[in-house]
Design a protein around this motif. Sequence first.
Motif, mmCIF file in Angstrom:
data_model
loop_
_atom_site.group_PDB
_atom_site.id
_atom_site.type_symbol
_atom_site.label_atom_id
_atom_site.label_comp_id
_atom_site.label_asym_id
_atom_site.label_seq_id
_atom_site.Cartn_x
_atom_site.Cartn_y
_atom_site.Cartn_z
ATOM 1 N N ILE A 2 0.841 -1.192 0.000
ATOM 2 C CA ILE A 2 0.000 0.000 0.000
ATOM 3 C C ILE A 2 0.879 1.246 0.000
ATOM 4 O O ILE A 2 1.972 1.242 0.559
ATOM 5 N N LYS A 3 0.386 2.298 -0.660
ATOM 6 C CA LYS A 3 1.133 3.550 -0.764
ATOM 7 C C LYS A 3 0.646 4.487 0.330
ATOM 8 O O LYS A 3 -0.552 4.721 0.474
ATOM 9 N N LEU A 4 1.587 5.019 1.124
ATOM 10 C CA LEU A 4 1.291 5.940 2.214
ATOM 11 C C LEU A 4 2.255 7.118 2.157
ATOM 12 O O LEU A 4 3.289 7.049 1.487
ATOM 13 N N SER A 5 1.919 8.180 2.891
ATOM 14 C CA SER A 5 2.783 9.362 2.968
ATOM 15 C C SER A 5 3.349 9.487 4.375
ATOM 16 O O SER A 5 2.591 9.538 5.340
ATOM 17 N N ARG A 6 4.657 9.537 4.473
ATOM 18 C CA ARG A 6 5.303 9.697 5.780
ATOM 19 C C ARG A 6 4.970 11.050 6.373
ATOM 20 O O ARG A 6 4.956 12.057 5.672
ATOM 21 N N LEU A 7 4.750 11.077 7.666
ATOM 22 C CA LEU A 7 4.519 12.322 8.376
ATOM 23 C C LEU A 7 5.872 12.951 8.698
ATOM 24 O O LEU A 7 6.840 12.241 8.965
ATOM 25 N N ILE A 21 1.699 -5.194 8.967
ATOM 26 C CA ILE A 21 1.028 -4.319 9.931
ATOM 27 C C ILE A 21 0.517 -5.146 11.101
ATOM 28 O O ILE A 21 -0.213 -6.113 10.923
ATOM 29 N N GLU A 22 0.932 -4.751 12.307
ATOM 30 C CA GLU A 22 0.451 -5.403 13.520
ATOM 31 C C GLU A 22 -0.656 -4.576 14.156
ATOM 32 O O GLU A 22 -1.716 -5.096 14.479
ATOM 33 N N THR A 23 -0.404 -3.255 14.344
ATOM 34 C CA THR A 23 -1.423 -2.376 14.911
ATOM 35 C C THR A 23 -1.374 -1.020 14.227
ATOM 36 O O THR A 23 -0.352 -0.625 13.660
ATOM 37 N N LEU A 41 5.122 6.761 11.248
ATOM 38 C CA LEU A 41 4.118 7.819 11.338
ATOM 39 C C LEU A 41 3.703 8.197 9.917
ATOM 40 O O LEU A 41 4.569 8.462 9.072
ATOM 41 N N VAL A 42 2.389 8.210 9.658
ATOM 42 C CA VAL A 42 1.907 8.536 8.320
ATOM 43 C C VAL A 42 0.854 9.634 8.377
ATOM 44 O O VAL A 42 0.227 9.861 9.413
ATOM 45 N N GLU A 43 0.658 10.307 7.246
ATOM 46 C CA GLU A 43 -0.322 11.386 7.145
ATOM 47 C C GLU A 43 -1.756 10.869 7.075
ATOM 48 O O GLU A 43 -2.676 11.543 7.507
ATOM 49 N N GLU A 44 -1.953 9.687 6.508
ATOM 50 C CA GLU A 44 -3.288 9.148 6.326
ATOM 51 C C GLU A 44 -3.933 8.844 7.672
ATOM 52 O O GLU A 44 -3.251 8.528 8.642
ATOM 53 N N VAL A 50 -6.562 1.388 7.097
ATOM 54 C CA VAL A 50 -7.330 0.137 7.165
ATOM 55 C C VAL A 50 -7.984 -0.141 5.814
ATOM 56 O O VAL A 50 -7.929 -1.269 5.298
ATOM 57 N N ARG A 51 -8.596 0.883 5.196
ATOM 58 C CA ARG A 51 -9.250 0.699 3.902
ATOM 59 C C ARG A 51 -8.248 0.248 2.837
ATOM 60 O O ARG A 51 -8.510 -0.687 2.076
ATOM 61 N N LYS A 52 -7.071 0.876 2.821
ATOM 62 C CA LYS A 52 -6.053 0.501 1.835
ATOM 63 C C LYS A 52 -5.573 -0.930 2.057
ATOM 64 O O LYS A 52 -5.370 -1.679 1.090
#
Length: 65
Positions: A2-7, A21-23, A41-44, A50-52
Amino acid sequence: MIKLSRLKSNGTEIILNAELIETIEQTPDTVITLTNGKKILVEESMDEVVRKAMDYRRAIFRNLR
């Protein structure tokens, strides 16, 4: 994957193996804890992650048929 954006890194995009992913916590930032203990840490929002992850798993199972 999954694609995410780092905070706190100007929204740098990362690709994360959703199987690791554990939690997922919202504290208020979204913190993803992986099975190896590493935290990201991510922006999403938590719901977006969870949806992704669910979409990713659905796609895998769809291809197994």
